[in-house]
Design a protein around this motif. Structure first.
Motif, PDB file in Angstrom:
ATOM      1  N   ALA A   7       0.790  -1.143  -0.094  1.00  0.00           N
ATOM      2  CA  ALA A   7       0.085   0.076  -0.054  1.00  0.00           C
ATOM      3  C   ALA A   7       0.835   1.104  -0.052  1.00  0.00           C
ATOM      4  O   ALA A   7       2.241   1.372   0.559  1.00  0.00           O
ATOM      5  CB  ALA A   7      -0.931   0.033   1.041  1.00  0.00           C
ATOM      6  N   VAL A   8       0.453   2.089  -0.447  1.00  0.00           N
ATOM      7  CA  VAL A   8       1.063   3.603  -0.459  1.00  0.00           C
ATOM      8  C   VAL A   8       1.139   4.051   1.028  1.00  0.00           C
ATOM      9  O   VAL A   8       0.144   4.116   1.757  1.00  0.00           O
ATOM     10  CB  VAL A   8       0.288   4.659  -1.421  1.00  0.00           C
ATOM     11  CG1 VAL A   8       1.169   6.054  -1.285  1.00  0.00           C
ATOM     12  CG2 VAL A   8       0.154   4.331  -2.926  1.00  0.00           C
ATOM     13  N   PRO A   9       2.160   4.428   1.635  1.00  0.00           N
ATOM     14  CA  PRO A   9       2.219   4.764   3.006  1.00  0.00           C
ATOM     15  C   PRO A   9       2.007   6.298   3.191  1.00  0.00           C
ATOM     16  O   PRO A   9       2.476   7.198   3.592  1.00  0.00           O
ATOM     17  CB  PRO A   9       3.815   4.750   3.130  1.00  0.00           C
ATOM     18  CG  PRO A   9       4.275   4.855   2.026  1.00  0.00           C
ATOM     19  CD  PRO A   9       3.529   4.342   0.976  1.00  0.00           C
ATOM     20  N   TRP A  10       0.615   6.303   3.099  1.00  0.00           N
ATOM     21  CA  TRP A  10      -0.186   7.604   3.278  1.00  0.00           C
ATOM     22  C   TRP A  10       0.086   8.403   4.539  1.00  0.00           C
ATOM     23  O   TRP A  10       0.392   9.610   4.615  1.00  0.00           O
ATOM     24  CB  TRP A  10      -1.815   7.471   3.004  1.00  0.00           C
ATOM     25  CG  TRP A  10      -2.093   7.290   1.695  1.00  0.00           C
ATOM     26  CD1 TRP A  10      -2.886   5.991   1.430  1.00  0.00           C
ATOM     27  CD2 TRP A  10      -1.827   7.815   0.228  1.00  0.00           C
ATOM     28  NE1 TRP A  10      -2.920   5.979   0.026  1.00  0.00           N
ATOM     29  CE2 TRP A  10      -2.538   6.972  -0.609  1.00  0.00           C
ATOM     30  CE3 TRP A  10      -1.241   8.915  -0.074  1.00  0.00           C
ATOM     31  CZ2 TRP A  10      -2.415   7.389  -2.194  1.00  0.00           C
ATOM     32  CZ3 TRP A  10      -1.033   9.416  -1.363  1.00  0.00           C
ATOM     33  CH2 TRP A  10      -1.870   8.579  -2.378  1.00  0.00           C
ATOM     34  N   ARG A  11       0.035   7.666   5.578  1.00  0.00           N
ATOM     35  CA  ARG A  11       0.154   8.430   6.832  1.00  0.00           C
ATOM     36  C   ARG A  11       1.560   8.613   7.086  1.00  0.00           C
ATOM     37  O   ARG A  11       1.810   9.836   7.750  1.00  0.00           O
ATOM     38  CB  ARG A  11      -0.072   7.041   8.114  1.00  0.00           C
ATOM     39  CG  ARG A  11      -0.058   7.911   9.513  1.00  0.00           C
ATOM     40  CD  ARG A  11      -0.668   6.673  10.307  1.00  0.00           C
ATOM     41  NE  ARG A  11      -1.872   6.311  10.177  1.00  0.00           N
ATOM     42  CZ  ARG A  11      -2.714   5.505  10.715  1.00  0.00           C
ATOM     43  NH1 ARG A  11      -1.993   4.840  11.891  1.00  0.00           N
ATOM     44  NH2 ARG A  11      -4.064   4.971  10.330  1.00  0.00           N
ATOM     45  N   GLN A  12       2.711   8.060   6.470  1.00  0.00           N
ATOM     46  CA  GLN A  12       4.017   8.660   6.679  1.00  0.00           C
ATOM     47  C   GLN A  12       4.341   9.735   5.548  1.00  0.00           C
ATOM     48  O   GLN A  12       4.961  10.710   5.980  1.00  0.00           O
ATOM     49  CB  GLN A  12       4.877   7.556   6.102  1.00  0.00           C
ATOM     50  CG  GLN A  12       6.331   7.590   6.438  1.00  0.00           C
ATOM     51  CD  GLN A  12       7.236   6.513   5.948  1.00  0.00           C
ATOM     52  OE1 GLN A  12       6.706   5.518   5.122  1.00  0.00           O
ATOM     53  NE2 GLN A  12       8.299   6.531   6.337  1.00  0.00           N
ATOM     54  N   LEU A  13       3.486   9.779   4.597  1.00  0.00           N
ATOM     55  CA  LEU A  13       3.918  10.594   3.450  1.00  0.00           C
ATOM     56  C   LEU A  13       3.205  11.893   3.777  1.00  0.00           C
ATOM     57  O   LEU A  13       3.693  13.063   3.389  1.00  0.00           O
ATOM     58  CB  LEU A  13       3.418  10.358   2.079  1.00  0.00           C
ATOM     59  CG  LEU A  13       4.468   9.168   1.244  1.00  0.00           C
ATOM     60  CD1 LEU A  13       3.652   8.851  -0.002  1.00  0.00           C
ATOM     61  CD2 LEU A  13       5.839   9.534   1.321  1.00  0.00           C
ATOM     62  N   LEU A  14       1.943  12.001   4.537  1.00  0.00           N
ATOM     63  CA  LEU A  14       1.313  13.207   4.674  1.00  0.00           C
ATOM     64  C   LEU A  14       1.902  14.167   5.379  1.00  0.00           C
ATOM     65  O   LEU A  14       2.083  15.519   4.805  1.00  0.00           O
ATOM     66  CB  LEU A  14      -0.087  12.956   5.435  1.00  0.00           C
ATOM     67  CG  LEU A  14      -1.208  13.969   5.488  1.00  0.00           C
ATOM     68  CD1 LEU A  14      -1.812  14.178   4.168  1.00  0.00           C
ATOM     69  CD2 LEU A  14      -2.195  13.543   6.576  1.00  0.00           C
TER      70      LEU A  14
END
Length: 402
Positions: A7-14
């Protein structure tokens, strides 16, 4: 048994990349049209205005390799903070400029700050994101930038109204840097680019340029045309807008609305990049860019000139959003995952060469021939790149990403 896709690591990238990109894009979105309009107001010349605006991209070119060295030695967080401070200083210089030379200096500094910030952010995402979702992640990053580019010109138009002057738009660049610095300073990310190489970082960057020269001179320069189209679009759209009879504030609003269209397709482009390959995104974008630059060339001479102008601008915005993440994605594909900064600095040098040179060519053609000739020349460049891209991609990219 099929292995599930990461999965795209949205929580890390945000907090580390996406929100900072919105703020950074907001300042850059304001800087391009405001620099162009301010330079034209000071000089009265479209060619001179294009030349001054080109310094935004020249600053990015000049700092491409040093940015790779800075990230490799000091890490992403400190480099992003430095870049934010430099950008704010450039914006304030441009705001206070009452001569074209001071305005040019401010534009050069803004571009330099943008180069360093972008390099640090690209390095971080290359290391932090799994390769199978790299296209979507970098396209999301480009989408965040597009959101900022959408808001920036609109905020610049409001600032110009409030200050009763074109230069007031540069205040957006300065103000956007304040929350950006706070966010980068507090974001919870581990340093990915700082590898402790110390003084060896600079020679390694130069050695990488030499060792990877073939891919940089072929695929890198070809894909730089995609970035070149973005730069020429930002210059030619405001100039053609004034040529068809629109006022400065209206042109700025059109630029902002076009950036909104950019934002609408960024994730779709990322999905296609991951599933069907990089060429499937870059090639259609080059074709659309070429056709639409021809549309800009003929718009002032056609009936319903404003409609032709708006149609060409809208289609270019769609192509821009669709292809937003493809150039950095290819750079990440080709970089050494253990130490990406040296190659990514070289990649940015190659892919920023076209955007840095093209505005001067546009200025020369507009001054010596006409604005229409400049638009037609850019269209021809897009056609040439579209012809060369498939062969270069097959030669240099891994088969699964082509």
């Amino acid at each position: 048994m099929r292995v599930s896709e990461p999965a795209v690591p949205w929580r890390q990238l945000l907090p580390t990349a996406l929100v900072p990109n919105v703020l950074h894009g907001c300042g850059q979105g304001a800087a391009m049209p405001v620099t162009l309009l301010a330079a034209k107001a000071l000089t009265g010349s479209s060619a001179a205005a294009a030349t001054v605006t080109a310094l935004l991209t020249v600053g990015q070119l000049l700092l491409a390799l040093p940015a790779g060295w800075l990230v490799g030695r000091y890490g992403e967080r400190r480099v992003m903070l430095l870049a934010t401070a430099v950008t704010a200083a450039g914006g304030m210089t441009a705001y206070l400029a009452h001569s074209v030379w001071l305005l040019a200096g401010g534009a050069l500094v803004i571009g330099s700050g943008a180069a360093v910030f972008t390099m640090a952010r690209h390095t971080w995402v290359t290391v932090a994101v799994p390769a199978p979702v790299r296209g979507r992640s970098l396209s999301a990053l480009a989408g965040a930038t597009r959101l900022g580019l959408f808001a920036g010109p609109l905020l610049a138009a409001a600032a110009m109204r409030l200050t009763s002057g074109v230069h007031g738009g540069f205040l957006v660049v300065v103000v956007a840097c304040v929350p950006l610095a706070v966010l980068v300073g507090s974001a919870p990310f581990q340093e990915a680019g700082c590898d402790g190489a110390g003084d060896e970082a600079a020679p390694r960057v130069l050695r990488t340029v030499w060792e990877r020269r073939r891919v940089l001179l072929t695929l890198g320069l070809t894909l730089s045309v995609v970035s070149t189209m973005r730069t020429t679009r930002r210059i030619l759209v405001p100039l053609v807008g004034t040529a068809v009879g629109l006022d400065e504030v209206t042109v700025t609003v059109v630029v902002g609305l076009a950036a909104g269209l950019d934002f609408s397709l960024f994730y779709a482009g990322g999905v296609v990049t991951d599933r069907w390959g990089r060429v499937a995104v870059a090639l259609p974008a080059l074709v659309v860019f070429g056709v639409c630059h021809l549309g800009l060339a003929f718009a002032p001479r056609l009936p319903f000139a404003v409609l032709w102008f708006l149609g060409s601008t809208a289609l270019m915005a769609i192509a821009n959003g669709w292809s937003g993440g493809v150039v950095p994605t290819v750079g990440s594909d080709l970089a050494d995952p253990r130490s990406p900064a040296p190659f990514l600095g070289s990649w940015r040098l190659a892919t920023e060469l076209g955007p840095s040179v093209a505005p001067f060519a546009v200025a020369a053609l507009a001054g010596a021939l006409s604005l229409a000739a400049a638009c037609a020349a850019v269209a021809a460049l897009a056609a040439l790149a579209a012809l060369l891209l498939p062969a270069h991609a097959r030669r240099h990219l891994p088969r699964r990403t082509t």
